[in-house]
Write an enzyme that holds these catalytic residues in place. Structure first.
Site, PDB file in Angstrom:
ATOM      1  CE1 TYR A  71      -4.133  -1.976   5.043  1.00 42.28           C
ATOM      2  CE2 TYR A  71      -3.321   0.207   4.476  1.00 42.28           C
ATOM      3  CZ  TYR A  71      -3.831  -1.018   4.095  1.00 42.28           C
ATOM      4  OH  TYR A  71      -4.015  -1.299   2.759  1.00 42.28           O
ATOM      5  CB  SER A 114      -0.897   0.015   1.247  1.00 47.75           C
ATOM      6  OG  SER A 114      -1.591   1.251   1.367  1.00 47.75           O
TER       7      SER A 114
END
Length: 243
Positions: free
Chosen positions: A141, A128
């Site tokens: 995350y 990501s």
């Protein structure tokens, strides 16, 4: 195209969103595709699995090998996001995020390496842009995706003559999850326009665009590409905020 004719691929989280687009692209190019996730997948050969269970990744790989006799492509796509800052985050939520986003890919790679080595195959991890920067309240995350990027490089270095390992770092992609988030906004139309404007290309991304890059990285056309994190974000990370 039939770049994956006669090859077998495993895609985690392949039932929806980016994972589904990847599975469809690989299948369209000739691969026999297995998906692994909680619950069934009517479109592919599904393995129902909770990959946060540390015994599960090896079982998933063993199932693929028993059914297909080998493995050529591993795509670690399954992931989870927990919204909380460091002070507010519970340890169990931190642990769950890292188990799903980092430990499960590690264990899947570990279990799959013998078969991938034999096939001289490829691994593609779905990271990501939050492994490169951070949005608010995404501590676990961001940490997990940065770790996945690091794992990608380590596998490429340690096993470079045997398998290739790369990662894709998507930005805002129009998945069902993101669409639900937008539709929950007080003014979804305005929010969608604003989120498009932060990207130099003027729009958000499509799952099929992530799938196209994954398919190339997994193919022999990318035979000299390994240990890289490919940012796929419409130029978002390149754009500085206005002064």
């Amino acid at each position: 195209m039939s770049r994956f004719a006669g090859k077998t691929a495993l895609v985690t989280g392949g039932r929806s969103g980016i994972g589904q687009a990847i599975a469809r692209r690989l299948a369209a190019e000739g691969a026999r595709v297995f998906t692994a996730q909680r619950g069934p997948d009517p479109d592919f050969e599904a393995i129902e699995a909770d990959i946060t269970d540390t015994d599960c990744p090896a079982r998933v790989v063993s199932t693929v090998l028993a059914r297909a006799g080998g493995l050529d492509v591993l795509v670690n796509n399954a992931g989870v996001m927990q919204e909380a800052g460091v002070e507010a985050m519970r340890l169990e939520d931190w642990d769950r995020t890292l188990r799903m986003n980092l430990t499960a890919p590690f264990l899947l790679i570990k279990a799959a390496l013998p078969a991938l080595r034999q096939a001289r195959g490829a691994i593609v991890n779905i990271g990501s842009i939050e492994g490169l920067g951070s949005n608010p309240l995404h501590a676990a995350y961001c940490a997990s995706k940065a770790g996945l990027h690091g794992l990608t490089r380590a596998v490429a270095v340690d096993h470079g003559t045997e398998v290739r390992c790369n990662a894709v770092a998507p930005g805002w992609i129009d998945t069902e999850l993101n669409e639900a988030f937008v539709n929950a906004m007080p003014d979804p139309v305005a929010f969608r326009a604003n989120i498009g404007r932060i990207h130099p290309v003027g729009r958000t991304g499509r799952p099929e665009e992530v799938a196209a890059l994954v398919a190339w990285l997994a193919s022999e056309e990318a035979g000299f590409v390994s240990g890289q994190v490919w940012t796929l974000d419409g130029g978002r990370m390149a754009k500085l905020p206005l002064p």
